[in-house]
Each structure stands twice: as structure tokens, then as C-alpha cells.
Enzyme design. Sequence first.
Site, PDB file in Angstrom:
ATOM      1  N   LYS A   1      -4.612  -2.545  10.327  1.00 37.71           N
ATOM      2  CA  LYS A   1      -4.299  -3.440   9.219  1.00 37.71           C
ATOM      3  C   LYS A   1      -2.835  -3.892   9.245  1.00 37.71           C
ATOM      4  CE  LYS A   1      -3.121   0.078   5.707  1.00 37.71           C
ATOM      5  NZ  LYS A   1      -1.730  -0.355   5.485  1.00 37.71           N
ATOM      6  N   ASP A   2      -1.976  -3.165   9.948  1.00 36.86           N
ATOM      7  CA  ASP A   2      -0.563  -3.521  10.008  1.00 36.86           C
ATOM      8  C   ASP A   2      -0.236  -4.494  11.137  1.00 36.86           C
ATOM      9  OD1 ASP A   2       0.007  -1.926   7.854  1.00 36.86           O
ATOM     10  OD2 ASP A   2       0.668  -0.205   9.039  1.00 36.86           O
TER      11      ASP A   2
ATOM     12  N   ARG B   1       6.011   8.140  -1.288  1.00 39.94           N
ATOM     13  CA  ARG B   1       5.356   7.500  -2.429  1.00 39.94           C
ATOM     14  C   ARG B   1       4.760   8.544  -3.373  1.00 39.94           C
ATOM     15  NH1 ARG B   1       2.610   1.961   0.048  1.00 39.94           N
ATOM     16  NH2 ARG B   1       4.115   1.668   1.701  1.00 39.94           N
TER      17      ARG B   1
ATOM     18  N   ARG C   1      -1.956  -7.915  -2.303  1.00 40.99           N
ATOM     19  CA  ARG C   1      -3.417  -7.837  -2.401  1.00 40.99           C
ATOM     20  C   ARG C   1      -3.832  -6.856  -3.498  1.00 40.99           C
ATOM     21  NH1 ARG C   1      -6.562  -3.922  -0.796  1.00 40.99           N
ATOM     22  NH2 ARG C   1      -4.883  -2.966   0.397  1.00 40.99           N
ATOM     23  N   ARG C   2      -3.212  -5.686  -3.507  1.00 42.72           N
ATOM     24  CA  ARG C   2      -3.523  -4.694  -4.539  1.00 42.72           C
ATOM     25  C   ARG C   2      -3.039  -5.157  -5.908  1.00 42.72           C
ATOM     26  NH1 ARG C   2      -1.546   0.125  -0.493  1.00 42.72           N
ATOM     27  NH2 ARG C   2      -3.572   0.526   0.505  1.00 42.72           N
TER      28      ARG C   2
ATOM     29  N   ARG D   1       7.757   1.291  -1.821  1.00 41.92           N
ATOM     30  CA  ARG D   1       7.809   1.333  -0.362  1.00 41.92           C
ATOM     31  C   ARG D   1       8.010   2.767   0.085  1.00 41.92           C
ATOM     32  NH1 ARG D   1      10.003  -2.586   2.669  1.00 41.92           N
ATOM     33  NH2 ARG D   1       9.348  -1.199   4.363  1.00 41.92           N
TER      34      ARG D   1
ATOM     35  N   CYS E   1       1.220 -10.712   4.855  1.00 44.70           N
ATOM     36  CA  CYS E   1       1.420  -9.853   3.692  1.00 44.70           C
ATOM     37  C   CYS E   1       2.068 -10.612   2.536  1.00 44.70           C
ATOM     38  CB  CYS E   1       2.268  -8.641   4.068  1.00 44.70           C
ATOM     39  SG  CYS E   1       3.974  -9.037   4.482  1.00 44.70           S
TER      40      CYS E   1
END
Length: 304
Positions: free
Chosen positions: A81-82, A153, A129-130, A147, A240
Site C-alpha cells: 500500500k505504500d 502512535r 482516506r481514513r 505520524r 496520499c
Amino acid sequence: MTILRIATRQSALALWQAEHVAARLRAAHPGLIVELLPMTTRGDRILDRPLAQIGGKGLFLKELEVALAERRADIAVHSYKDMPMELEPGFDIGAVLERADAADGFVSTRYTRIDELPQGARVGTSSLRRQAQLRALRPDLDLADLRGNVNTRLAKLDAGDYAAIVLACAGLERLGLGARIRSRLSAPHWLPAAAQGAIAIELRTGDERTAALVAPLHDEATARCTAAERAMTRHLQGSCEVPIAAYCVEAESGLHLYGLVGDATSGRLIRTSASAAFDTEPAALGRDVAESLLALGAGALLAP
């Protein structure tokens, strides 16, 4: 004696993924020596600004690709996904491993679900997106940038900086932190990033020796689904900087792709989905869903 070197980021999750690939390679090729080349990328170093402001997820790849180009490494291991939708010239995807849980996870020390959060609660995530999907469900929430690696996190959450955070289930489970997931945010109601939960192996174009070594790790079903998701995102020229979500599943009749474009400020979401037979090119399904999203008005949300 055959030696294969893996370029990887130094985060705990990236190292887990690289070690996982190394173990799979050793099992597939007894006698193969696999070494890790851990590296720090620009994306790892710049933590005070959202990714969308500093160049996107490609910042996590550049140093690894330089190591490949300079032949200090033979492959690079990434969270798929990155990876940018278009790779730099000279590099290819050699294998896509079987996908883990693609869902996002709701993580909190006090609350079990999004609808339990109090009015105006602070939720941490840097993903647009979130943010768009959270805003659609709960316009009252205070969405704040977050981040850093997974443990950083979680530490901020535990320190009380946030009422909840949203992280990929696959990353938490790979680090042995699956117990931190209070609830799964699953398709089709909540959609992940394209290729979330999958690991990709990048190599130099034309390196047939390395391609043959990684080939046994390739999972065709995951490759088909992620190809459809990435094609949809690519057709929308997504990065992104734009809230785009995609999730493809295999059913008895073929592939089914869910797509979403959102607005992180208003919480407006445009959704659609489509199916295709197994003999359909996955990329064609991705383009079809992208065109349907554009026909529904997604272009206005994608405009800079």
C-alpha cells in the site's frame, strides 16, 4: 554460495516483513544466504508534517531503490500500500505475498467502537482516506494528525493525546499487537487503501536470477485483487493527497471491486462497485470502477 540481500526500512514492522520474506526464501531455497540491509528513509525522518505535504508515500522507497540500483541490495520489501502506483524506471514487482487482514483497526484504551466516542473526541490519523470515512460517520470528531511508527502512535494514544487512533490490522497483528484492536473497520462499509495488508518484493528490471528466487513466494490471488485496486487508484491519478479507497475480493464468479473517493473536510463519500469474470484483466475492472466513480462526480473531489 548464493547470497541475496534485502533492503528494508528500520521500523519494527518493516523489519518484521523483511525477516518474514527472508524466512520464506530460506525455506524455498535451502542453502540460500539471506542478509538484511536496514535503512532509514526520508519518510521516516520527517515526522512533523503530513505525508501529503512532503511528497507522499514514495518517500519511503527512494533510499531502498538507490540501494537496488547500486547493487548493494538485490530486493526491497515493502508494504504494498505504500508503493506509488507507477514504479520508477528500472524496477519491477517480483512477487506479491499472500495478503493478510486488509481491514483498518479502531484502537482505543477506553472505547470499543467509533459510535461510542463522546462528542468532539480527538481521533488520530494522518490518512486522508481514513479522515474522510471518519468524517462521514462522525462529523463532530476532532481529527488530528498522527505520524510515526506503530509503537510511537500507540504510545501517544496511551499517553492520552487521543481518544482513539486508526491503524492497519495487518501491521498490528504482525507485531503481536492484535489485542490492541478494539473493532475491525471492514469492507464494504469501510474501505482500506489499495493493496493494504499485502507485502510486495521489488527488484531490478531484467534481474532474472533474483526473479527466479522470489517467484515461489508469489500469490496469484492476491496479485489479481491488488492489481485491480491499484489500477483503479492509478486511473484516478490517486496519491496520499487524495482520499481514495479500494478493496477487491474473489468470489465464485470472479472478482468484485469496491471503490471510494472522499472528501476529508466535508465527509462526502462517493462509492461504487463492480464485478468481473476471472478471465477479465484485473486492470480493466479497476479502470471500469474508476470511470464509474468519475461518472458519479468524483472528479470534483479529486481536483487540486
